[in-house]
Design an enzyme around this catalytic site. Structure first.
Site, PDB file in Angstrom:
ATOM      1  N   ARG A   4       0.855  -1.175   0.000  1.00  0.00           N
ATOM      2  CA  ARG A   4       0.000   0.000   0.000  1.00  0.00           C
ATOM      3  C   ARG A   4       0.893   1.227   0.000  1.00  0.00           C
ATOM      4  O   ARG A   4       1.949   1.239   0.624  1.00  0.00           O
ATOM      5  CB  ARG A   4      -0.898   0.026   1.254  1.00  0.00           C
ATOM      6  CG  ARG A   4      -2.032  -0.982   1.233  1.00  0.00           C
ATOM      7  CD  ARG A   4      -3.117  -0.567   0.252  1.00  0.00           C
ATOM      8  NE  ARG A   4      -4.312  -1.394   0.344  1.00  0.00           N
ATOM      9  CZ  ARG A   4      -4.540  -2.481  -0.364  1.00  0.00           C
ATOM     10  NH1 ARG A   4      -3.603  -2.904  -1.208  1.00  0.00           N
ATOM     11  NH2 ARG A   4      -5.657  -3.165  -0.231  1.00  0.00           N
ATOM     12  N   HIS A  43      -1.083   0.088  -9.926  1.00  0.00           N
ATOM     13  CA  HIS A  43      -1.728  -0.797  -8.947  1.00  0.00           C
ATOM     14  C   HIS A  43      -2.396  -1.995  -9.641  1.00  0.00           C
ATOM     15  O   HIS A  43      -3.601  -2.213  -9.542  1.00  0.00           O
ATOM     16  CB  HIS A  43      -2.766  -0.037  -8.112  1.00  0.00           C
ATOM     17  CG  HIS A  43      -3.090  -0.727  -6.818  1.00  0.00           C
ATOM     18  ND1 HIS A  43      -3.550  -0.055  -5.707  1.00  0.00           N
ATOM     19  CD2 HIS A  43      -3.014  -2.039  -6.444  1.00  0.00           C
ATOM     20  CE1 HIS A  43      -3.755  -0.908  -4.718  1.00  0.00           C
ATOM     21  NE2 HIS A  43      -3.440  -2.128  -5.150  1.00  0.00           N
ATOM     22  N   GLU A  81      -3.789   7.411  -4.743  1.00  0.00           N
ATOM     23  CA  GLU A  81      -4.077   6.836  -6.062  1.00  0.00           C
ATOM     24  C   GLU A  81      -5.403   7.357  -6.609  1.00  0.00           C
ATOM     25  O   GLU A  81      -6.352   7.553  -5.851  1.00  0.00           O
ATOM     26  CB  GLU A  81      -4.142   5.313  -5.953  1.00  0.00           C
ATOM     27  CG  GLU A  81      -2.822   4.693  -5.550  1.00  0.00           C
ATOM     28  CD  GLU A  81      -2.930   3.179  -5.359  1.00  0.00           C
ATOM     29  OE1 GLU A  81      -4.026   2.611  -5.615  1.00  0.00           O
ATOM     30  OE2 GLU A  81      -1.938   2.579  -4.956  1.00  0.00           O
TER      31      GLU A  81
END
Length: 311
Positions: A230, A277, A259
């Site tokens: 993360r 991601h 993000e």
């Protein structure tokens, strides 16, 4: 089943089809008036199929809620304590994504060390055809990989790294007795002794900023960071600064703090590989994740043991 559930976020088509086959699904993410939809269906909702943030306010709006089936291995976007105190089960989708995430971790390391994105751009630009020489890169062979978080995915990364003839060490909350890797009880010490630091620990308050400026400085100008966990786990401001000033050698990042927004300073750096991601984003893995969401919901309403409970 006639059980009614709430789908809070858009999920994979295969998952949505399976949900529709087994339940009466109310799609909150498609509602023009979310509050009105909630008001009309709340008394009948027994489950949530989720792919994003679920807070205590939403749980309190659903008096018969029994389970939150989350699409993803990480569950830091769900208020776990709120669910626990309300007796609401939470499930996630572990194991089915281990291989995909581990593959991307190794892929990012290879891309960074062998400068694969730069080599591709070099060929496309005609520079090879123009007899220009591409710069030398670096091998993974013989390097030390420090893994932060030797869980299911971390172990998969470790086994692949050994196949690449790397030395593997790790840091976590506890030493694991049945693994063949050296354990460090201090992350900073492991970073100092490693060529590569790969982050695969869970997100959330307990790990926020654990890869601090001091850890990154210990990794140093010859070290490289890989983050497939993360964005919150790493001090992103320190990371950008150290990369820009050469005090950290390189980084390969699949996750970021805000993000999909990525610090623009990273776009100009040649010692960085960026990925949107996508560590678990293969068709096989996402289909399996969706199936596990549905299977957990079915198990709950049949009174059977949950397949992957968090709470």
């Amino acid at each position: 089943m006639s059980v009614e559930i709430l789908q809070t976020h858009k999920l994979l088509d295969s998952c949505q089809a399976a949900l529709a086959k087994n339940f009466t699904v109310h799609k909150l993410f498609e509602a023009e008036d979310r509050e009105a939809l909630l008001a009309s269906v709340a008394p009948r909702i027994r489950g949530i199929a989720a792919g994003g943030r679920i807070d205590a306010k939403l749980m309190d709006a659903l008096p018969k809620l029994e389970i939150i089936a989350s699409f993803g291995v990480g569950y830091d976007s769900i208020d776990i304590e709120a669910a626990r105190t309300r007796g609401i089960h939470v499930t996630n989708t572990p194991d089915v994504l281990n291989d995909a995430v581990a593959e991307l971790g190794i892929g990012l390391m290879l891309s960074l060390s062998r400068r694969i994105p730069q080599a591709d751009a070099f060929v496309r630009a005609g520079r090879w055809a123009g007899r220009e020489r591409f710069p030398f890169s670096f091998e993974l062979t013989g390097r030390t990989l420090g893994i932060l978080g030797l869980g299911r995915i971390g172990k998969e990364v470790a086994s692949r790294a050994q196949g690449l003839k790397m030395r593997v060490v790790y840091h976590g909350r506890h030493k694991q007795e049945k693994v063949p890797y050296v354990y460090y009880d201090k992350l900073e010490d492991m970073a100092r002794d490693s060529d590569w630091l790969l982050v695969v620990t869970p997100g959330g308050k307990g790990t926020e900023g654990i890869v601090s400026r001091k850890v990154l400085e210990a990794l140093g100008p010859d070290g490289a960071l890989v983050n497939i966990a993360r964005g919150s786990v790493v001090d992103q401001a320190a990371l950008v600064d150290l990369l820009r000033t050469g005090k950290l050698g390189a980084a390969a990042l699949d996750v970021f703090v805000d993000e999909p927004n990525v610090p623009e300073e990273l776009f100009t750096l040649d010692n960085v590989v960026l990925s949107p991601h996508v560590a678990s984003a293969t068709q096989q893995t996402r289909d399996a994740m969706g199936a596990l969401v549905v299977e957990n919901l079915i198990a709950q309403f049949k009174g059977e043991p949950l397949l992957s409970p968090v709470v």
